[in-house]
Design an enzyme around this catalytic site. Structure first.
Site, PDB file in Angstrom:
ATOM      1  CG  ASP A 262      -8.255   0.281   3.771  1.00 44.12           C
ATOM      2  OD1 ASP A 262      -9.017  -0.576   3.281  1.00 44.12           O
ATOM      3  OD2 ASP A 262      -7.013   0.149   3.785  1.00 44.12           O
TER       4      ASP A 262
ATOM      5  CE  LYS B 185      -4.110  -1.934   2.204  1.00 46.91           C
ATOM      6  NZ  LYS B 185      -5.075  -1.812   3.310  1.00 46.91           N
TER       7      LYS B 185
END
Ligand code: NAP
Length: 281
Positions: free
Chosen positions: A103, A67
């Site tokens: 997220d 990420k």
């Protein structure tokens, strides 16, 4: 829409539920496209991302451990990704790599869905953990105007760094001081990897916690962690991590395929039964 391909990249990637989720939505919306897992080892990620805009995929989900590198390599990122320094969704535009983080959306949408009106009762939240997921959780809580946020982590220095990242608005604390903070908490979030299959449970004493406090575990494998079992047994409202996983996937699907998909009870049951099958192995 035919012949499109998207994927999830990570290392390891064999247990990712993203194909199950995205293929379900592709079928629901009758989109002829494919979604696959691609195992990209750390030494290959930079080259993979460099070639991504000219490769076969319209987009990718990004998971551990890529990420941060995806964030660094994306030429355009959305404001949430910029605030977190991480990207979990990639696509390309005019040959340029673009990224976003969904997220935070996943974390908050799941809370909204399972505990509607939660913001009205949550003044103090404890976030256990200080890694990438905790960063998204803290960002989401600040965005939703939670006044007091306490970050508790095994490595206190990491909790302090995370608190500083958000301008010192959250406070960092050690596990030792947890009982004091528990008395005040309206929401407790496990954002560590403890409680996952193959890991020790998050062993915290819930006794000081008010019965109205929400206990949210973002771990989703197993679906009901020891923490959630203990919280449920004493009557606290609980939120599991599966909804976060499903809700974070929806904006990514929309980005690639142009349709905003629904997180339905049917999809939840599909992924829950897959998790249950794995737990039995
Ligand atoms: P990470 O960056 O590696 O952070 C791991 C965190 O867990 C750190 O705070 C670490 O503490 C703590 N930890 C690990 N082992 C520990 C131990 N033995 N004792 C105490 N603390 C321990 O991982 P992440 O990306 O934030 O992910 C954390 C969890 O969130 C994972 O289980 C992941 O599956 C889950 N997650 C769920 C979703 C969802 O959609 N539901 C999304 C993202 C992540 P130290 O700093 O002291 O090492």
């Amino acid at each position: 829409m035919t012949g499109l391909r998207a994927c999830v990249i990570g290392h390891p990637i064999a247990h990712s539920r993203s194909p199950l989720i995205h293929k379900y939505w592709l079928a629901v919306h009758r989109i002829e496209a494919d979604y696959t897992r691609v195992d990209v080892p750390p030494e290959e990620i930079e080259s993979f991302l460099q070639h991504f805009p000219r490769g076969p995929y319209v987009g990718a989900s990004v998971t551990v451990p890529h990420k941060e590198v995806a964030f660094r390599m994306a030429v355009e990122v959305d404001p949430v990704a910029r605030a977190l320094g991480a990207v979990n969704t990639l696509w390309h535009k005019d040959g340029r790599l673009c990224g976003a983080s969904t997220d935070v959306h996943g974390f908050i949408a799941n809370l909204n869905r399972s505990q509607p009106g939660w913001e009205n009762g949550v003044k103090t939240a404890i976030v256990v953990g200080a890694g990438g997921a905790a960063r998204a959780v803290v960002y989401g809580l600040i965005e939703r105007k939670v006044t007091n946020i306490v970050i508790v982590n095994r490595t206190l220095a990491r909790a302090k760094t995370l608190a500083e990242h958000f301008g010192g608005k959250p406070v960092a604390a050690s596990f030792k001081s947890l009982p004091i903070h528990m008395r005040e908490a309206d929401l407790v979030v496990n954002a560590t990897s403890l409680g996952m299959n193959g890991q020790a449970p998050l062993d915290i004493d819930l006794a000081p916690l008010r019965k109205t406090a929400i206990v949210y575990d973002i771990v989703y494998a197993p679906l009901e962690t020891e923490l959630l079992k203990a919280a449920k047994a004493r009557g606290n409202p609980v939120v599991d991590g599966l909804g976060m996983l499903l809700h974070q996937a929806a904006p990514a699907f929309e980005r690639w395929f142009g349709v905003r998909p629904e997180v339905t009870p049917e999809l939840r049951a599909l992924v829950a039964s897959d998790l249950a099958r794995e737990a039995k192995k």
